[in-house]
Design an enzyme around this catalytic site. Structure first.
Site, PDB file in Angstrom:
ATOM      1  N   CYS A   1      -3.129   8.721   3.357  1.00 11.58           N
ATOM      2  CA  CYS A   1      -2.942   8.210   1.945  1.00 11.58           C
ATOM      3  C   CYS A   1      -4.099   8.248   1.167  1.00 11.58           C
ATOM      4  CB  CYS A   1      -2.780   6.651   2.215  1.00 11.58           C
ATOM      5  SG  CYS A   1      -4.067   5.637   3.230  1.00 11.58           S
TER       6      CYS A   1
ATOM      7  N   GLU B   1       0.935  -1.196  -0.047  1.00 10.21           N
ATOM      8  CA  GLU B   1      -0.099  -0.127  -0.052  1.00 10.21           C
ATOM      9  C   GLU B   1       0.899   1.217   0.006  1.00 10.21           C
ATOM     10  OE1 GLU B   1      -3.144  -0.405  -0.135  1.00 10.21           O
ATOM     11  OE2 GLU B   1      -3.341  -2.408   0.591  1.00 10.21           O
TER      12      GLU B   1
HETATM   13  P1  NAP Z   1       8.147   4.917   4.948  1.00 10.00           P
HETATM   14  O1  NAP Z   1       9.269   5.783   5.254  1.00 10.00           O
HETATM   15  O2  NAP Z   1       8.250   4.112   3.670  1.00 10.00           O
HETATM   16  O3  NAP Z   1       8.026   4.027   5.993  1.00 10.00           O
HETATM   17  C1  NAP Z   1       7.096   2.889   6.125  1.00 10.00           C
HETATM   18  C2  NAP Z   1       7.537   1.800   7.056  1.00 10.00           C
HETATM   19  O4  NAP Z   1       8.658   1.075   6.345  1.00 10.00           O
HETATM   20  C3  NAP Z   1       8.081   2.518   8.454  1.00 10.00           C
HETATM   21  O5  NAP Z   1       7.640   1.355   9.213  1.00 10.00           O
HETATM   22  C4  NAP Z   1       9.560   2.126   8.101  1.00 10.00           C
HETATM   23  O6  NAP Z   1      10.365   1.935   9.524  1.00 10.00           O
HETATM   24  C5  NAP Z   1       9.545   0.844   7.292  1.00 10.00           C
HETATM   25  N1  NAP Z   1      10.937   0.606   6.623  1.00 10.00           N
HETATM   26  C6  NAP Z   1      11.757   1.439   6.260  1.00 10.00           C
HETATM   27  N2  NAP Z   1      12.830   1.061   5.806  1.00 10.00           N
HETATM   28  C7  NAP Z   1      12.676  -0.193   5.994  1.00 10.00           C
HETATM   29  C8  NAP Z   1      13.598  -1.585   5.629  1.00 10.00           C
HETATM   30  N3  NAP Z   1      14.643  -1.306   5.042  1.00 10.00           N
HETATM   31  N4  NAP Z   1      13.051  -2.560   5.914  1.00 10.00           N
HETATM   32  C9  NAP Z   1      11.667  -2.748   6.482  1.00 10.00           C
HETATM   33  N5  NAP Z   1      11.083  -1.778   7.008  1.00 10.00           N
HETATM   34  C10 NAP Z   1      11.620  -0.627   6.643  1.00 10.00           C
HETATM   35  O7  NAP Z   1       6.920   5.723   4.808  1.00 10.00           O
HETATM   36  P2  NAP Z   1       6.362   6.605   5.733  1.00 10.00           P
HETATM   37  O8  NAP Z   1       7.039   7.798   5.624  1.00 10.00           O
HETATM   38  O9  NAP Z   1       6.156   5.968   7.263  1.00 10.00           O
HETATM   39  O10 NAP Z   1       4.695   6.827   5.296  1.00 10.00           O
HETATM   40  C11 NAP Z   1       4.447   7.744   4.259  1.00 10.00           C
HETATM   41  C12 NAP Z   1       4.036   7.237   2.987  1.00 10.00           C
HETATM   42  O11 NAP Z   1       2.959   5.993   3.413  1.00 10.00           O
HETATM   43  C13 NAP Z   1       3.574   8.187   2.050  1.00 10.00           C
HETATM   44  O12 NAP Z   1       3.993   8.095   0.940  1.00 10.00           O
HETATM   45  C14 NAP Z   1       1.954   7.338   2.188  1.00 10.00           C
HETATM   46  O13 NAP Z   1       1.391   7.591   0.894  1.00 10.00           O
HETATM   47  C15 NAP Z   1       2.107   6.102   2.245  1.00 10.00           C
HETATM   48  N6  NAP Z   1       0.853   5.567   2.866  1.00 10.00           N
HETATM   49  C16 NAP Z   1       0.082   4.641   2.373  1.00 10.00           C
HETATM   50  C17 NAP Z   1      -0.960   4.052   2.768  1.00 10.00           C
HETATM   51  C18 NAP Z   1      -2.015   3.290   2.095  1.00 10.00           C
HETATM   52  O14 NAP Z   1      -2.779   2.475   2.707  1.00 10.00           O
HETATM   53  N7  NAP Z   1      -1.840   2.805   0.832  1.00 10.00           N
HETATM   54  C19 NAP Z   1      -1.419   4.655   4.188  1.00 10.00           C
HETATM   55  C20 NAP Z   1      -0.599   5.441   4.803  1.00 10.00           C
HETATM   56  C21 NAP Z   1       0.561   5.834   3.978  1.00 10.00           C
HETATM   57  P3  NAP Z   1      10.746   3.265  10.265  1.00 10.00           P
HETATM   58  O15 NAP Z   1       9.765   4.002  10.721  1.00 10.00           O
HETATM   59  O16 NAP Z   1      11.741   2.605  11.222  1.00 10.00           O
HETATM   60  O17 NAP Z   1      11.911   3.940   9.186  1.00 10.00           O
END
Ligand code: NAP
Length: 511
Positions: A288, A249
């Site tokens: 999102c 997602e």
């Molecule tokens: P993100 O930076 O991609 O982080 C998402 C998750 O991935 C966090 O738990 C992060 O952990 C983890 N992560 C990062 N690097 C990783 C790795 N190497 N291995 C495993 N996990 C890892 O996204 P965000 O900034 O939290 O969220 C914003 C984005 O999410 C926006 O672009 C939004 O559109 C999207 N979003 C989508 C939805 C949907 O349902 N489609 C819903 C909400 C948000 P850490 O926090 O520890 O870095």
């Protein structure tokens, strides 16, 4: 300073190594810390594969549903405490925090009810019994059975409660043990939920890693599943690294279209303005499902801009713990930098309707503190040619309005320019126009919300994800699918074709 522990392999573990700070985005004060690593993740996966797998295997769908029911009650009972944590750690207003926390409770309750409905079975029938022999005695039946592995849940920062709850609910009812990894920056709420859930679940059923992922993905095996919510860059990394079943997602440039038949003063017009204004400001645009692109009939363009401007100009931005504040800060310094950069890109290609590039003097906040950006409304006269509008998700309180001539096919094309979204909405009371729009726009959206006078009074708005409807979207949105009632269990299950005595097959799927 509070050090947030992870719940892994049956005990609470502080981890080791450098500490990562959790910050109050209003004051920039450090309010808690997590360890950067030092957890025995191999032991956690073993614990899930052995204890968690065994415990869930002893239970029927109804019993697993009852677990979800207990979790839902725990969330509701701790509502006030969780709201306080969300205000402090995520910059949520009280209303934003409720949206996340109540969303978790509602979704867990939905799956509690679904589990009860599925009853005392352990297998789900798929389709009708088939005759595969010469006579009806020799039958065939497809069934769904739980996958023999671990469900790894990685969540985004913006919904620490709902994100944990919605993925957990589906995996639990399906029968897979879970290792959840909430986003680090806003982990206070998820950590408290882990504490509340721990005594309510059999051992190994839920483990929660608080803090950076470290080598989490290295432990994933072929029969495991990984459900991820987050940004497209992280998603791309996951796609290259994970060979197990993966649900993504990710980003989404959701659109809202006003039909040519709608007067702004009508009920449908009022719903459209309320939905767009809410989506710009709710959770400071960090949703999102938030509307980012708005298409309106050229003849109503000025009227729509004025109405939206009126709405968002009245929103007080500042310290989200204050009752008079309706929009808080962005969740992190990184988000602020990303949103500012995104607005600058958009500003180079569009005109300002309201809010310029988001400069704001927040209410009740010391000067220079906090990750604040004001609501921003931009416009373009070129709905198809403005590439920036369709290519970059600004994850903050920002939307752009563009005019069109009212053609349904053009409106669907506008939706399609986002290259796949979680949800898009159309507001019209003209059924023929709606039919034309839906047929062409549906391939580009996980969900289409159809605003009209008949449903306006009971509409939750396009930004609310309902557990009974699927959540996810094609293309840019990740190509994933979650929730949708019983559909949400499928990711955690696999199909097996049974063939044998028809009466035996029947007994296996009866609850
Ligand atoms: P993100 O930076 O991609 O982080 C998402 C998750 O991935 C966090 O738990 C992060 O952990 C983890 N992560 C990062 N690097 C990783 C790795 N190497 N291995 C495993 N996990 C890892 O996204 P965000 O900034 O939290 O969220 C914003 C984005 O999410 C926006 O672009 C939004 O559109 C999207 N979003 C989508 C939805 C949907 O349902 N489609 C819903 C909400 C948000 P850490 O926090 O520890 O870095």
């Amino acid at each position: 300073m509070q050090l947030l522990a992870s719940y892994l392999a049956g005990s609470w573990s502080n981890g080791s190594g450098a500490k990562v700070p959790l910050v109050n985005p209003t004051t920039e004060e450090v309010i808690a810390e997590v360890a950067n690593g030092g957890h025995d993740l191999a032991a956690a996966f073993r614990f899930a594969r052995e204890a968690g797998w065994y415990e869930l295997g002893q239970m029927t769908f109804a019993q697993r549903g009852a677990l979800c029911g207990a979790l839902a009650k725990a969330v509701s009972a701790a509502r006030e405490e969780l709201i306080t944590l969300a205000i402090a750690n995520a910059g949520n207003t009280r209303s934003d925090a409720k949206f996340d926390i109540d969303g978790a409770a509602v979704t867990l309750s939905h799956y509690a009810e679904l589990g009860a409905k599925l009853g005392d079975a352990k297998l789900l029938g798929d389709g009708e019994p088939l005759q595969v022999g010469r006579t009806a005695r020799m039958g065939g039946q497809h069934v769904w059975t739980r996958r023999h592995g671990v469900a790894v849940h990685i969540n985004a920062f913006n919904f620490p409660a709902w994100g944990l709850g919605e993925k957990l609910a589906c995996a639990l009812v399906a029968g897979m043990p879970v290792i959840a990894k909430p986003a680090t920056a806003t982990a206070l709420v998820a950590h408290r939920l882990a504490q509340l859930f721990e005594p309510l679940l059999p051992k190994g059923v839920l483990q929660v890693l608080i803090g950076p992922a470290g080598p989490l993905l290295d432990e994933v095996r072929a029969n495991d599943v990984v459900a991820f919510t987050g940004g497209s860059a992280t998603a791309a990394m996951l796609r290259s690294k994970v060979s197990a079943r993966l649900n993504i997602e990710a980003d989404s440039l959701n659109a809202a279209v006003l039909g040519p038949d709608v007067e702004l003063a009508s009920e449908t017009g009022g719903l459209f303005v309320a939905d767009v204004a809410r989506d710009i400001t709710q959770k400071t645009g960090q949703k999102c499902t938030a509307i980012r692109r708005v298409l309106v009939p050229a003849g109503r363009f000025d009227e729509v801009c004025a109405a939206l401007k009126d709405r968002i100009a009245g929103i007080a931005v500042g310290d989200p713990s204050r009752d008079d504040v309706r929009m808080g800060p962005l969740a992190t310094a990184q988000q602020l930098a990303d949103v500012r950069a995104g607005i600058a890109r958009l500003a180079a290609a569009t005109d300002s309707v309201y809010g310029g590039t988001g400069e704001i003097a927040p209410v009740g906040v010391p000067a220079g503190k906090g990750y604040f950006v004001g609501p921003v409304l931009r416009s373009t006269s070129d709905p198809m040619g403005c590439a920036e509008l369709h290519s970059h998700e600004v994850f903050g309180p920002v939307a752009t309005v563009a005019p069109y001539e009212g053609d349904a096919a053009f409106a669907a094309d506008f939706v399609a320019r986002g290259e796949g979204c979680l949800v898009s909405s159309a507001y019209s009371d003209d059924r023929d126009w709606v039919a034309g729009f839906v047929t062409s726009a549906a391939p580009w959206a996980g969900r289409l919300y159809l605003g009209s006078a008949k449903m306006a009074a009971q509409s939750p708005g396009p930004g609310t994800v309902l557990p009974s409807l699927v959540h996810g979207g094609p293309g840019r949105a990740g190509g994933g699918e979650e929730l949708g009632g019983e559909r949400g269990l499928r990711f955690y299950m696999q199909r097996c074709a049974l063939e044998g005595d028809a009466s035996v097959l029947k007994s296996l799927t009866q609850s």
